[in-house]
Design a protein around this motif. Sequence first.
Motif, PDB file in Angstrom:
ATOM      1  N   LEU A 185      53.864  46.156  37.257  1.00  0.00           N
ATOM      2  CA  LEU A 185      53.412  45.359  38.392  1.00  0.00           C
ATOM      3  C   LEU A 185      54.534  45.175  39.405  1.00  0.00           C
ATOM      4  CD1 LEU A 185      51.115  43.842  39.717  1.00  0.00           C
ATOM      5  CD2 LEU A 185      51.777  41.827  38.412  1.00  0.00           C
ATOM      6  N   THR A 186      55.734  44.937  38.920  1.00  0.00           N
ATOM      7  CA  THR A 186      56.888  44.809  39.814  1.00  0.00           C
ATOM      8  C   THR A 186      57.093  46.110  40.583  1.00  0.00           C
ATOM      9  OG1 THR A 186      57.918  43.222  38.334  1.00  0.00           O
ATOM     10  CG2 THR A 186      59.353  44.295  39.926  1.00  0.00           C
ATOM     11  N   TRP A 187      56.922  47.244  39.904  1.00  0.00           N
ATOM     12  CA  TRP A 187      57.061  48.544  40.557  1.00  0.00           C
ATOM     13  C   TRP A 187      56.041  48.681  41.680  1.00  0.00           C
ATOM     14  CZ3 TRP A 187      53.869  52.743  41.292  1.00  0.00           C
ATOM     15  CH2 TRP A 187      54.487  53.908  41.752  1.00  0.00           C
ATOM     16  N   LEU A 188      54.785  48.324  41.409  1.00  0.00           N
ATOM     17  CA  LEU A 188      53.752  48.408  42.442  1.00  0.00           C
ATOM     18  C   LEU A 188      54.087  47.510  43.631  1.00  0.00           C
ATOM     19  CD1 LEU A 188      50.414  48.436  40.424  1.00  0.00           C
ATOM     20  CD2 LEU A 188      51.166  50.167  42.062  1.00  0.00           C
ATOM     21  N   PRO A 196      54.923  46.213  51.555  1.00  0.00           N
ATOM     22  CA  PRO A 196      53.989  45.132  51.856  1.00  0.00           C
ATOM     23  C   PRO A 196      52.544  45.604  52.037  1.00  0.00           C
ATOM     24  CG  PRO A 196      55.309  45.644  53.779  1.00  0.00           C
ATOM     25  CD  PRO A 196      55.856  46.468  52.642  1.00  0.00           C
ATOM     26  N   HIS A 197      52.341  46.924  52.117  1.00  0.00           N
ATOM     27  CA  HIS A 197      50.987  47.460  52.262  1.00  0.00           C
ATOM     28  C   HIS A 197      50.262  47.552  50.918  1.00  0.00           C
ATOM     29  CE1 HIS A 197      53.245  50.907  50.917  1.00  0.00           C
ATOM     30  NE2 HIS A 197      52.111  51.578  50.719  1.00  0.00           N
ATOM     31  N   VAL A 198      50.976  47.311  49.809  1.00  0.00           N
ATOM     32  CA  VAL A 198      50.392  47.402  48.472  1.00  0.00           C
ATOM     33  C   VAL A 198      50.026  46.000  47.991  1.00  0.00           C
ATOM     34  CG1 VAL A 198      50.770  48.124  46.080  1.00  0.00           C
ATOM     35  CG2 VAL A 198      51.754  49.452  47.949  1.00  0.00           C
ATOM     36  N   ILE A 206      51.854  38.618  34.594  1.00  0.00           N
ATOM     37  CA  ILE A 206      51.462  38.936  35.976  1.00  0.00           C
ATOM     38  C   ILE A 206      52.045  37.906  36.939  1.00  0.00           C
ATOM     39  CG2 ILE A 206      49.478  38.998  37.541  1.00  0.00           C
ATOM     40  CD1 ILE A 206      47.900  40.225  35.132  1.00  0.00           C
ATOM     41  N   VAL A 207      51.925  36.641  36.583  1.00  0.00           N
ATOM     42  CA  VAL A 207      52.464  35.577  37.441  1.00  0.00           C
ATOM     43  C   VAL A 207      53.975  35.719  37.562  1.00  0.00           C
ATOM     44  CG1 VAL A 207      52.820  33.082  37.611  1.00  0.00           C
ATOM     45  CG2 VAL A 207      50.572  33.982  36.983  1.00  0.00           C
ATOM     46  N   GLN A 208      54.641  36.037  36.464  1.00  0.00           N
ATOM     47  CA  GLN A 208      56.097  36.231  36.487  1.00  0.00           C
ATOM     48  C   GLN A 208      56.479  37.381  37.413  1.00  0.00           C
ATOM     49  OE1 GLN A 208      57.806  37.177  32.693  1.00  0.00           O
ATOM     50  NE2 GLN A 208      59.869  37.320  33.505  1.00  0.00           N
TER      51      GLN A 208
END
Length: 62
Positions: free
Chosen positions: A32-35, A40-42, A57-59
Amino acid sequence: MDLCRDEEIPFVPYRPLDAGAAASGGDLTTPLTWLLARGPHVAPIPGTSNPHHLAAIVQAVD
């Protein structure tokens, strides 16, 4: 994702962590961090029914 960035098109992966190691109890923070780091478009929309995964996910978003 690069093309979307270059053309200023939002990229919204729905349930991007629903397959592979990320969904089988692995560490969700890294994918998720990678995504989120792609730009900012992701705007990933992760889905989970597991409280542990929700915390990861929240982290990642923080």
